[in-house]
Write a protein that holds these residues in place. Structure first.
Motif, PDB file in Angstrom:
ATOM      1  N   LYS A  16       0.825  -1.200   0.000  1.00  8.11           N
ATOM      2  CA  LYS A  16       0.000   0.000   0.000  1.00  8.11           C
ATOM      3  C   LYS A  16       0.865   1.258   0.000  1.00  8.11           C
ATOM      4  N   VAL A  17       1.911   1.233   0.806  1.00  9.34           N
ATOM      5  CA  VAL A  17       2.826   2.391   0.864  1.00  9.34           C
ATOM      6  C   VAL A  17       3.493   2.607  -0.488  1.00  9.34           C
ATOM      7  N   GLN A  18       3.933   1.510  -1.116  1.00  7.69           N
ATOM      8  CA  GLN A  18       4.579   1.618  -2.417  1.00  7.69           C
ATOM      9  C   GLN A  18       3.619   2.150  -3.477  1.00  7.69           C
ATOM     10  N   GLN A  19       2.370   1.730  -3.426  1.00  8.35           N
ATOM     11  CA  GLN A  19       1.377   2.218  -4.375  1.00  8.35           C
ATOM     12  C   GLN A  19       1.145   3.720  -4.188  1.00  8.35           C
ATOM     13  N   GLN A  20       1.110   4.159  -2.950  1.00 12.48           N
ATOM     14  CA  GLN A  20       0.939   5.588  -2.682  1.00 12.48           C
ATOM     15  C   GLN A  20       2.136   6.382  -3.221  1.00 12.48           C
ATOM     16  N   GLN A  21       3.331   5.843  -3.043  1.00 12.70           N
ATOM     17  CA  GLN A  21       4.524   6.513  -3.541  1.00 12.70           C
ATOM     18  C   GLN A  21       4.513   6.584  -5.073  1.00 12.70           C
ATOM     19  N   MET A  22       4.096   5.480  -5.714  1.00 11.10           N
ATOM     20  CA  MET A  22       4.028   5.460  -7.174  1.00 11.10           C
ATOM     21  C   MET A  22       2.989   6.464  -7.680  1.00 11.10           C
ATOM     22  N   ALA A  23       1.879   6.584  -6.961  1.00  9.98           N
ATOM     23  CA  ALA A  23       0.841   7.546  -7.351  1.00  9.98           C
ATOM     24  C   ALA A  23       1.362   8.971  -7.243  1.00  9.98           C
ATOM     25  N   GLN A  24       2.142   9.247  -6.180  1.00 15.50           N
ATOM     26  CA  GLN A  24       2.733  10.578  -6.029  1.00 15.50           C
ATOM     27  C   GLN A  24       3.725  10.878  -7.150  1.00 15.50           C
ATOM     28  N   ILE A  25       4.544   9.876  -7.517  1.00 17.62           N
ATOM     29  CA  ILE A  25       5.522  10.060  -8.604  1.00 17.62           C
ATOM     30  C   ILE A  25       4.797  10.306  -9.932  1.00 17.62           C
ATOM     31  N   ALA A  26       3.718   9.528 -10.182  1.00 16.07           N
ATOM     32  CA  ALA A  26       2.963   9.699 -11.416  1.00 16.07           C
ATOM     33  C   ALA A  26       2.317  11.077 -11.480  1.00 16.07           C
ATOM     34  N   ALA A  27       1.798  11.558 -10.354  1.00 16.98           N
ATOM     35  CA  ALA A  27       1.179  12.879 -10.327  1.00 16.98           C
ATOM     36  C   ALA A  27       2.214  13.971 -10.614  1.00 16.98           C
ATOM     37  N   ARG A  28       3.402  13.815 -10.028  1.00 16.25           N
ATOM     38  CA  ARG A  28       4.470  14.788 -10.252  1.00 16.25           C
ATOM     39  C   ARG A  28       4.918  14.765 -11.711  1.00 16.25           C
ATOM     40  N   TYR A  29       4.989  13.572 -12.263  1.00 17.74           N
ATOM     41  CA  TYR A  29       5.382  13.433 -13.674  1.00 17.74           C
ATOM     42  C   TYR A  29       4.367  14.135 -14.582  1.00 17.74           C
ATOM     43  N   ASN A  30       3.076  13.945 -14.286  1.00 16.66           N
ATOM     44  CA  ASN A  30       2.033  14.595 -15.084  1.00 16.66           C
ATOM     45  C   ASN A  30       2.116  16.120 -14.982  1.00 16.66           C
ATOM     46  N   GLU A  31       2.461  16.623 -13.796  1.00 17.17           N
ATOM     47  CA  GLU A  31       2.626  18.062 -13.620  1.00 17.17           C
ATOM     48  C   GLU A  31       3.765  18.589 -14.492  1.00 17.17           C
ATOM     49  N   LEU A  32       4.880  17.831 -14.506  1.00 16.11           N
ATOM     50  CA  LEU A  32       6.030  18.259 -15.315  1.00 16.11           C
ATOM     51  C   LEU A  32       5.694  18.225 -16.802  1.00 16.11           C
ATOM     52  N   VAL A  33       4.996  17.178 -17.235  1.00 14.95           N
ATOM     53  CA  VAL A  33       4.610  17.084 -18.647  1.00 14.95           C
ATOM     54  C   VAL A  33       3.712  18.244 -19.028  1.00 14.95           C
ATOM     55  N   SER A  34       2.746  18.561 -18.170  1.00 20.82           N
ATOM     56  CA  SER A  34       1.824  19.654 -18.442  1.00 20.82           C
ATOM     57  C   SER A  34       2.562  20.993 -18.511  1.00 20.82           C
ATOM     58  N   ALA A  35       3.531  21.179 -17.590  1.00 13.67           N
ATOM     59  CA  ALA A  35       4.295  22.428 -17.581  1.00 13.67           C
ATOM     60  C   ALA A  35       5.120  22.577 -18.853  1.00 13.67           C
ATOM     61  N   LEU A  36       5.723  21.467 -19.304  1.00 18.83           N
ATOM     62  CA  LEU A  36       6.533  21.521 -20.529  1.00 18.83           C
ATOM     63  C   LEU A  36       5.659  21.794 -21.747  1.00 18.83           C
ATOM     64  N   GLN A  37       4.469  21.201 -21.782  1.00 20.11           N
ATOM     65  CA  GLN A  37       3.575  21.411 -22.918  1.00 20.11           C
ATOM     66  C   GLN A  37       3.065  22.841 -22.979  1.00 20.11           C
ATOM     67  N   ASN A  38       2.902  23.465 -21.838  1.00 19.97           N
ATOM     68  CA  ASN A  38       2.379  24.829 -21.796  1.00 19.97           C
ATOM     69  C   ASN A  38       3.473  25.887 -21.866  1.00 19.97           C
ATOM     70  N   GLN A  39       4.724  25.457 -21.829  1.00 16.58           N
ATOM     71  CA  GLN A  39       5.826  26.416 -21.877  1.00 16.58           C
ATOM     72  C   GLN A  39       5.946  26.997 -23.284  1.00 16.58           C
ATOM     73  N   PRO A  40       6.082  28.329 -23.413  1.00 15.20           N
ATOM     74  CA  PRO A  40       6.232  28.932 -24.746  1.00 15.20           C
ATOM     75  C   PRO A  40       7.468  28.386 -25.468  1.00 15.20           C
ATOM     76  N   GLN A  41       7.312  28.109 -26.759  1.00 22.21           N
ATOM     77  CA  GLN A  41       8.431  27.605 -27.549  1.00 22.21           C
ATOM     78  C   GLN A  41       9.343  28.750 -27.975  1.00 22.21           C
ATOM     79  N   SER A  42      10.633  28.454 -28.089  1.00 17.24           N
ATOM     80  CA  SER A  42      11.561  29.428 -28.643  1.00 17.24           C
ATOM     81  C   SER A  42      11.343  29.525 -30.149  1.00 17.24           C
ATOM     82  N   ILE A  43      11.942  30.530 -30.775  1.00 18.60           N
ATOM     83  CA  ILE A  43      11.809  30.689 -32.221  1.00 18.60           C
ATOM     84  C   ILE A  43      12.344  29.455 -32.942  1.00 18.60           C
TER      85      ILE A  43
END
Length: 212
Positions: A16-43
């Protein structure tokens, strides 16, 4: 039997503890992906994301002239962008010229620079010109500068990269307008034959993107 139950509960709790940790890692990963997708592109990233085949290319045009245009703003040179895709300019435009008349001129057909500075060998002599220039993007209907630019230009022996790659849209027309600040066609003496006319060649180095 009691010992087995204790071990099973411990394993389930650990899982159960490991599943909670994996869920936290997945949530953090999704946040990073979303931030990168929304970041303005350079020229550069925006240009790199355009689909199509990259083909090296130089937009070029020529303009005949004689010493009657000395001190004047000449006719704009036109560079038409293909409808197949945009053109990406990667370096400052290159400008050189050559004498074209008369055919027996001493320097007939010899490529020459468009500025007497900073080349010491051009300080004195014959067949010298100095230009300034303006560039207009027909796609945006805007001049790149609000005043003519001194000869900040690439040369065959020194291609100068632009601060950023510059995209010209398909079907647009780029205009390069030179001002002939000075033209010197006087003969050097002896058996030399003076030039009476020349042709200015201007090219924009870069590449075009062709949609296949």
């Amino acid at each position: 039997m009691a010992n087995v139950e204790v071990v099973v509960r411990q394993l389930l709790q650990r899982q159960k503890v490991q599943q909670q940790q994996m869920a936290q890692i997945a949530a953090r990963y999704n946040e990073l992906v979303s931030a990168l997708q929304n970041q303005p592109q350079s020229i550069t990233q925006q240009i790199d994301s355009i689909p199509g085949r990259r083909i090296f290319y130089t937009l070029c045009a020529v303009l005949p002239f004689n010493d009657d245009v000395a001190g004047t703003r000449a006719t704009a040179m036109r560079f038409e962008i293909s409808q197949d895709g945009p053109f990406i300019a990667t370096h400052y435009p290159m400008a050189i010229w050559r004498p074209t008349e008369p055919e027996n001129a001493t320097n007939f057909g010899a490529w020459r620079p468009v500025s007497t500075w900073p080349l010491p060998t051009q300080e004195l002599g014959t067949d010298l010109i100095d230009i300034s220039y303006e560039v207009t993007d027909g796609g945006s209907q805007r001049e790149f500068q609000n005043a003519p630019v001194a000869p900040i230009l690439s040369r065959p022996d020194n291609a100068i990269p632009l601060p950023v790659p510059t995209l010209f849209a398909p079907n647009s027309v780029v205009r390069f307008t030179p001002t002939f600040e000075r033209i010197v066609f006087n003969p050097g003496g002896g058996e030399e034959v003076a030039t009476t006319a020349g042709v200015l060649w201007v090219g924009f180095p870069g590449y075009k993107i062709v949609n296949l």
